[in-house]
Motif scaffolding. Structure first.
Motif, mmCIF file in Angstrom:
data_model
loop_
_atom_site.group_PDB
_atom_site.id
_atom_site.type_symbol
_atom_site.label_atom_id
_atom_site.label_comp_id
_atom_site.label_asym_id
_atom_site.label_seq_id
_atom_site.Cartn_x
_atom_site.Cartn_y
_atom_site.Cartn_z
ATOM 1 N N PHE A 200 0.823 -1.200 0.000
ATOM 2 C CA PHE A 200 0.000 0.000 0.000
ATOM 3 C C PHE A 200 0.865 1.261 0.000
ATOM 4 N N ALA A 201 1.985 1.217 0.705
ATOM 5 C CA ALA A 201 2.880 2.376 0.718
ATOM 6 C C ALA A 201 3.408 2.672 -0.677
ATOM 7 N N ALA A 202 3.608 1.616 -1.456
ATOM 8 C CA ALA A 202 4.089 1.752 -2.832
ATOM 9 C C ALA A 202 3.885 0.422 -3.528
ATOM 10 N N PRO A 203 3.701 0.418 -4.842
ATOM 11 C CA PRO A 203 3.679 -0.853 -5.571
ATOM 12 C C PRO A 203 5.108 -1.383 -5.692
ATOM 13 N N TRP A 204 5.509 -2.166 -4.679
ATOM 14 C CA TRP A 204 6.874 -2.689 -4.699
ATOM 15 C C TRP A 204 7.098 -3.507 -5.961
ATOM 16 N N GLY A 205 8.335 -3.580 -6.370
ATOM 17 C CA GLY A 205 8.647 -4.304 -7.590
ATOM 18 C C GLY A 205 9.754 -5.311 -7.374
ATOM 19 N N GLY A 206 9.720 -6.387 -8.177
ATOM 20 C CA GLY A 206 10.817 -7.327 -8.178
ATOM 21 C C GLY A 206 10.536 -8.628 -7.466
ATOM 22 N N ILE A 207 11.574 -9.444 -7.417
ATOM 23 C CA ILE A 207 11.500 -10.769 -6.788
ATOM 24 C C ILE A 207 11.895 -10.594 -5.324
ATOM 25 N N TYR A 208 10.920 -10.699 -4.444
ATOM 26 C CA TYR A 208 11.199 -10.358 -3.052
ATOM 27 C C TYR A 208 11.415 -11.571 -2.144
ATOM 28 N N ARG A 209 11.295 -12.776 -2.723
ATOM 29 C CA ARG A 209 11.611 -13.978 -1.944
ATOM 30 C C ARG A 209 12.486 -14.890 -2.801
ATOM 31 N N SER A 210 12.927 -15.986 -2.210
ATOM 32 C CA SER A 210 13.942 -16.834 -2.829
ATOM 33 C C SER A 210 13.474 -17.496 -4.129
ATOM 34 N N VAL A 211 14.443 -17.821 -4.944
ATOM 35 C CA VAL A 211 14.205 -18.539 -6.200
ATOM 36 C C VAL A 211 15.069 -19.797 -6.192
ATOM 37 N N SER A 212 14.522 -20.878 -6.740
ATOM 38 C CA SER A 212 15.300 -22.122 -6.780
ATOM 39 C C SER A 212 14.818 -22.994 -7.924
ATOM 40 N N LEU A 213 15.631 -23.984 -8.256
ATOM 41 C CA LEU A 213 15.213 -25.083 -9.119
ATOM 42 C C LEU A 213 15.047 -26.315 -8.243
ATOM 43 N N GLU A 214 13.991 -27.092 -8.495
ATOM 44 C CA GLU A 214 13.764 -28.323 -7.751
ATOM 45 C C GLU A 214 13.558 -29.470 -8.727
ATOM 46 N N ALA A 215 14.090 -30.627 -8.351
ATOM 47 C CA ALA A 215 13.975 -31.811 -9.207
ATOM 48 C C ALA A 215 13.479 -32.988 -8.378
ATOM 49 N N HIS A 216 12.603 -33.789 -8.969
ATOM 50 C CA HIS A 216 12.088 -34.981 -8.298
ATOM 51 C C HIS A 216 11.610 -35.952 -9.368
ATOM 52 N N GLU A 217 11.225 -37.131 -8.954
ATOM 53 C CA GLU A 217 10.749 -38.146 -9.887
ATOM 54 C C GLU A 217 9.466 -37.672 -10.571
ATOM 55 N N PRO A 218 9.145 -38.202 -11.751
ATOM 56 C CA PRO A 218 7.915 -37.789 -12.456
ATOM 57 C C PRO A 218 6.635 -38.301 -11.781
ATOM 58 N N VAL A 219 6.800 -39.110 -10.755
ATOM 59 C CA VAL A 219 5.673 -39.499 -9.910
ATOM 60 C C VAL A 219 6.004 -38.970 -8.523
ATOM 61 N N GLU A 352 7.753 -1.809 6.300
ATOM 62 C CA GLU A 352 9.149 -2.275 6.282
ATOM 63 C C GLU A 352 10.050 -1.138 5.824
ATOM 64 N N MET A 353 10.661 -0.455 6.785
ATOM 65 C CA MET A 353 11.447 0.731 6.464
ATOM 66 C C MET A 353 12.754 0.398 5.753
ATOM 67 N N LEU A 354 13.297 -0.774 5.979
ATOM 68 C CA LEU A 354 14.608 -1.102 5.422
ATOM 69 C C LEU A 354 14.529 -1.920 4.146
ATOM 70 N N THR A 355 13.451 -2.687 3.976
ATOM 71 C CA THR A 355 13.363 -3.565 2.813
ATOM 72 C C THR A 355 12.203 -3.220 1.893
ATOM 73 N N GLY A 356 11.280 -2.370 2.334
ATOM 74 C CA GLY A 356 10.102 -2.073 1.525
ATOM 75 C C GLY A 356 9.180 -3.266 1.492
ATOM 76 N N ALA A 357 9.509 -4.250 0.676
ATOM 77 C CA ALA A 357 8.764 -5.507 0.641
ATOM 78 C C ALA A 357 9.081 -6.315 1.892
ATOM 79 N N PRO A 358 8.211 -7.257 2.245
ATOM 80 C CA PRO A 358 8.442 -8.052 3.458
ATOM 81 C C PRO A 358 9.748 -8.826 3.387
ATOM 82 N N PRO A 359 10.457 -8.929 4.498
ATOM 83 C CA PRO A 359 11.705 -9.698 4.496
ATOM 84 C C PRO A 359 11.432 -11.178 4.304
ATOM 85 N N SER A 360 12.427 -11.885 3.797
ATOM 86 C CA SER A 360 12.284 -13.324 3.577
ATOM 87 C C SER A 360 13.087 -14.128 4.583
ATOM 88 N N ASP A 361 13.598 -13.465 5.612
ATOM 89 C CA ASP A 361 14.440 -14.097 6.621
ATOM 90 C C ASP A 361 13.581 -14.520 7.807
#
Length: 947
Positions: A200-219, A352-361
């Motif tokens: 609401f304070a601003a339309p934050w932009g970007g990827i604000y949480r972690s990104v990963s690749l995950e692999a598992h069996e096809p079932v 969130e004064m320091l990160t704008g978007a919510p922290p992911s920690d």
């Protein structure tokens, strides 16, 4: 209203999974990218992609046409993931933000995918991004996602080349129309983009949480939904499986339920059969003997360890943390594990004064929730926000109940985004439903139907809200769900009213605390190292310096904290005595910045913008927020007494502890300066569970001494080995100490029966000969003439005569920081510690604030903040001051003395006595002189003077 109907029919009794095609069409819209977002964790292969990514802004939105998705060649900048781009210097200054950008941007990273991932299902998992995300792998489209409340994932199996380097490219857009002109200000509401408190304070932009690749069996196990029973204890798992292989699955789902971190536990299993290329669900119920229940007091957690096996080989395994708990309603009661629950909640506006978007920690949330728990809270409401998974995990561990909401800040944001919100409902519930802390979900904040003037539009709105509520209930029938927080708009499992009451549902008070604030704290300015620039504090600092108040401002600030703390205690105790309520969300736990669509800043928090304490200590908070809370039936305007008469006080007990109290022992102590002056005990007291009971009364008898003084009253109720206590301040005044005569004549133009009764030597009528004393309420010509010729005037301002009246607890967004000159002779013997505590409640409530030029020294005075929509205004205020006027002397009192000259208000009679003594004494020698003409200024209404 019964919202417990389930849209999905029960599975057949045999253990054959139901393919997706047989699910009811009513849930067809719920199949979309991101639906698979889940929290399960296990031994699956995972490649973390947090860190530095290539980055490029695309303000003209030409990247897709020009093929930027093919690789990183167009990306000349770097950015860190996770993190909002505003917090990393992206964009130009806008309003209170140092950097802001609205539009499209591209993220890119080359990733070496292990060759061992050949033959596996590979997914790109994004923890959260604002708000529209398109994913490409090796130049090919992987999928699109709309929304920012939950993680989402893309199946990139056909696009990835295991054993080589792969280009991962994400186009992220934070506004619906990336070509819309950049905003010049952020402090206006714009419903073209979906907004909750989260953005609401601003339309934050970007990827604000972690990104990963995950692999598992096809079932694999795609999702786990857990519902718990507590009597007898059992975990009921609905396990969703997917078979993307080319052969039918015939196997077994094995479930083990163990205490978190343990190795031994209960087991359940079932055989499964699932055709190739399909998905379905199977149920497994596991009884757990002697299960330890989850509650805020005892946040016991378990793990559900799920394995999918075929012919003895484990195809997939995952685990889910959960807790055994049951939360339901019964009339106006809220029941947790079968016991009445009083919700002592706080509000979180995601500032969130320091990160704008919510922290992911997760560590950040653990620290914050432990702070809240130390203050006695057992719940939190996230205003128009669903917090991150890390927050839910921390709440599970700490023991804080979470009320989440769709990102609908106000009702006008709902209809323009209802399709996106429908998807958000499903994603939020599927992602977070297994958290025992997640107990309540609403469709947004403050759906004020009175703000929808058109009846047809109102009907359309109500239909949309009902659809969202029923959708939420269909996904998770046991979850408490309501239309909104703030208004009584059906459907509702629980009412959260701003005004009014539900007669057949639990009532949790919406945004409780009257929104009154503390003064701004410019000393925080160096802490703003993130995207926000505290312009509101800069303005306050400039005003303070211009008025030469820098050296003393801290005193006013701290005293505004003290006043706020007194108000918090007053409001909480007031609500705890109302039987129809079963809780509150106190607003807020921390302050909120200025320059947003909320307008001016709100300094209303128990903590400041950086989660640092103001004045309320953990001990104070735990007492106010106790499950079992002693109360006194003595409002804030009745905290004084005559020493010769004492006081009788009724004692109540709000009992939302573990059990009914049948044999409690009531005790009380009254101390002055730490010394015990009175005490008492009573026999057994009873207080049923989940209600407020009168448990007795205390009688403070005649108190020794002839000096007015403050007292500390502590009341405790002992139940077995437990003791529940609460504290209050009282003030006693000696009736025998009132002035019996005066050495100089005293006349009064103020008509008062109390003056005649308590001060019979005061004559009514014309002024005496100078240097006698005249008690007046206005600067009438006789009063001014008397001053010019050397008379002494004690002016008791008539309420409203010289401008606006004062509220002891400031109005919405207002603040008051006052100081008492403890060394001034006029207050000699009147108990205070430099701050007008509740012994001044009746004297300040309805009193007159005034200001004269040149400024007079304050005997009682300080600073006031009044809230406008866009900017809070600081001004100086005086309640007691003195000056030489002509040949005479004036003591101006804006305190509400005259209307309270009554036997029931000893503080007013005693203060009048002190002021009269001073005015009639040789010590009455004001240092500052005023021309008689200046007196006309005081006739100007106060609100005109500050604006």
């Amino acid at each position: 209203m019964n919202l417990m109907g389930v849209l999905i029919p029960a599975l057949p009794s045999r253990h054959t999974l139901v393919p997706d095609g047989l699910l009811p069409l009513v849930l067809g819209f719920a199949v979309f990218a991101g639906l698979l977002a889940a929290q399960e964790s296990g031994p699956r292969d995972r490649l973390a992609l947090d860190g530095i990514w290539s980055f490029e802004l695309d303000p003209e939105d030409i990247g897709q046409k020009q093929g930027w998705f093919a690789g990183m060649s167009r990306m000349s900048a770097k950015i860190r993931v996770p993190g909002a781009w505003q917090a990393q210097g992206v964009g130009k200054p806008v309003g209170v933000l140092r950097h802001h950008y609205e539009g499209a941007a591209w993220y890119g990273r080359n990733v070496a995918v292990p060759s061992a991932w050949h033959g596996k299902k590979i997914e790109l998992v994004v923890g959260g991004a604002f708000t529209y995300t398109t994913a490409y792998v090796n130049g090919l489209l992987a999928g699109v996602h709309e929304g920012f409340s939950t993680p989402f994932r893309f199946d990139i199996t056909p696009l990835v080349k295991p054993g080589s380097t792969n280009a991962i490219v994400l186009r992220v857009v934070n506004v619906k129309d990336p070509l819309k002109p950049q905003r010049r200000v952020l402090n206006v509401r714009d419903t073209s983009d979906l907004a909750g408190a989260l953005n609401f304070a601003a339309p934050w932009g970007g990827i604000y949480r972690s990104v990963s690749l995950e692999a598992h069996e096809p079932v694999w196990v795609e999702r786990i939904a857990i519902t718990t029973a507590i009597a007898p204890a059992a975990a009921k798992l609905t396990v969703r499986l997917r078979n993307d292989s080319d052969t039918e699955l015939q196997g077994e789902v094995d479930v083990r339920i163990v205490p978190r971190g343990g190795s031994e536990g209960a087991r359940g299993a079932t055989e499964v059969r699932l055709p190739a290329g399909s998905a379905g669900e199977v149920g497994v119920t596991v009884p757990v003997a002697d299960a330890r229940l989850w509650s805020p007091e005892s946040p016991n957690l378990y793990e559900a360890r799920v394995a999918l096996r075929k012919s003895g080989r484990t195809l997939d395994s995952t685990s889910q943390v959960f807790g055994f708990r049951e939360i339901r309603t019964e009339g106006q009661k809220l029941l947790l594990n079968g016991r009445p629950l009083y919700l002592r909640g706080y509000g979180d506006d995601s500032s969130e004064m320091l990160t704008g978007a919510p922290p992911s920690d997760k560590a950040v949330y653990l620290e914050r929730l432990r702070t809240a728990k130390a203050l006695g809270f057992n719940a939190v409401r996230f205003h128009s926000t669903t917090p991150a998974a890390e927050c839910f995990e921390a709440a599970d561990e700490v023991g804080i109940l979470v009320a989440a909401e769709l990102p609908v800040a106000y009702q006008e944001y709902l209809l323009p985004h209802k399709d996106l919100l429908r998807n958000e409902v499903v994603r939020i519930i599927d992602t977070h439903r297994n958290h025992p802390s997640f107990f309540f979900f609403t469709m947004g904040n403050e759906f004020g139907l009175h703000r929808i003037p058109d009846e047809r539009a109102k009907e359309v709105f109500l239909v949309a809200v009902r659809e969202l509520v029923l959708l939420a209930k269909s996904r998770y029938p046991e979850l408490l769900v309501s239309s909104n927080s703030g208004y009584l708009v059906p459907p509702m499992d629980v009412a959260v009213p701003y005004r009014g009451l539900a007669t057949d549902l639990p009532n949790i008070k919406h945004e409780y605390g009257a929104y009154y604030s503390t003064l701004p704290d410019p000393s925080l300015m160096p802490s703003f190292t993130g995207p926000f620039q505290p312009l509101w504090l800069s303005r306050a600092k400039t005003w303070i310096e211009q008025n030469r108040l820098a050296a003393e401002y801290r005193i006013y600030l701290v005293n505004s904290w003290r006043l706020h703390a007194a108000g918090v205690k007053t409001y909480i105790e007031r609500l705890r005595s109302i039987r129809e309520f079963t809780g509150y969300f106190y607003w807020l736990i921390n302050d909120y910045p200025g320059g947003t669509p909320e307008g001016a800043e709100w300094n209303w928090g128990w903590l400041d913008l950086f989660w640092q304490s103001k004045y309320i200590t953990p001990r104070d908070g735990r007492e106010m927020n106790a499950a079992v809370l002693p109360l006194i039936d003595s409002p804030v305007n009745s905290r004084t007494l005559w020493l010769e008469e004492g006081k009788t006080i009724e004692v109540l007990l709000s009992n939302f502890g573990e059990s009914a109290i049948a044999d409690g022992k009531l005790a009380w102590e009254l101390r002055a300066g730490g010394e015990l002056v009175a005490a008492g005990r009573s026999s057994a007291t009873a207080a049923p569970l989940g209600t407020i009971a009168r448990i007795g009364q205390i009688r403070i008898g005649k108190l020794a001494g002839r000096e007015a003084q403050g007292f500390d009253l502590e009341i405790s109720v002992a139940v077995g080995s437990a003791t529940y206590s609460n504290r209050w301040k009282l003030w006693g005044f000696p009736r025998a100490g009132l002035l019996a005569k005066s050495d100089i004549p005293v006349s009064s133009l103020v008509k008062s029966a109390a003056l005649k009764r308590f001060f019979p030597f005061i004559r009514e009528g014309d002024p005496p000969a100078p240097p006698g004393v005249l008690v007046a309420s206005d600067f009438s010509p006789p009063v001014l003439d008397f001053l010019q010729h050397g008379g002494r005037v004690l002016l008791l301002a008539e309420p409203g005569r010289f401008g606006g009246r004062t509220a002891y607890f400031p109005g919405s967004g207002g603040a008051l920081g006052l100081r008492i000159d403890t060394g001034h002779v006029s207050l000699r013997g009147f108990p205070n510690d430099g701050y007008p505590d509740l012994q001044f409640y009746n004297l300040l409530e309805g009193g007159t604030q005034f200001a004269l030029s040149p400024k007079l020294p304050d005997i009682i005075g300080g600073l006031r903040m009044t809230r406008t929509n866009r900017e809070n205004v600081l001004s100086r205020v005086t309640f007691l001051s003195e000056a030489r006027v002509g040949k005479g002397r004036l003591l101006f009192c804006g305190l509400n003395v005259r209307p309270n000259l009554d036997e029931t208000c000893p503080e007013a009679l005693y203060l009048f006595d002190r002021l009269l003594r001073y005015v009639a004494s040789a010590e009455f020698e004001p240092a500052v002189g005023l021309a008689v003409e200046v007196m006309d200024e005081i006739r100007v209404p106060y609100t005109e003077m500050i604006h």
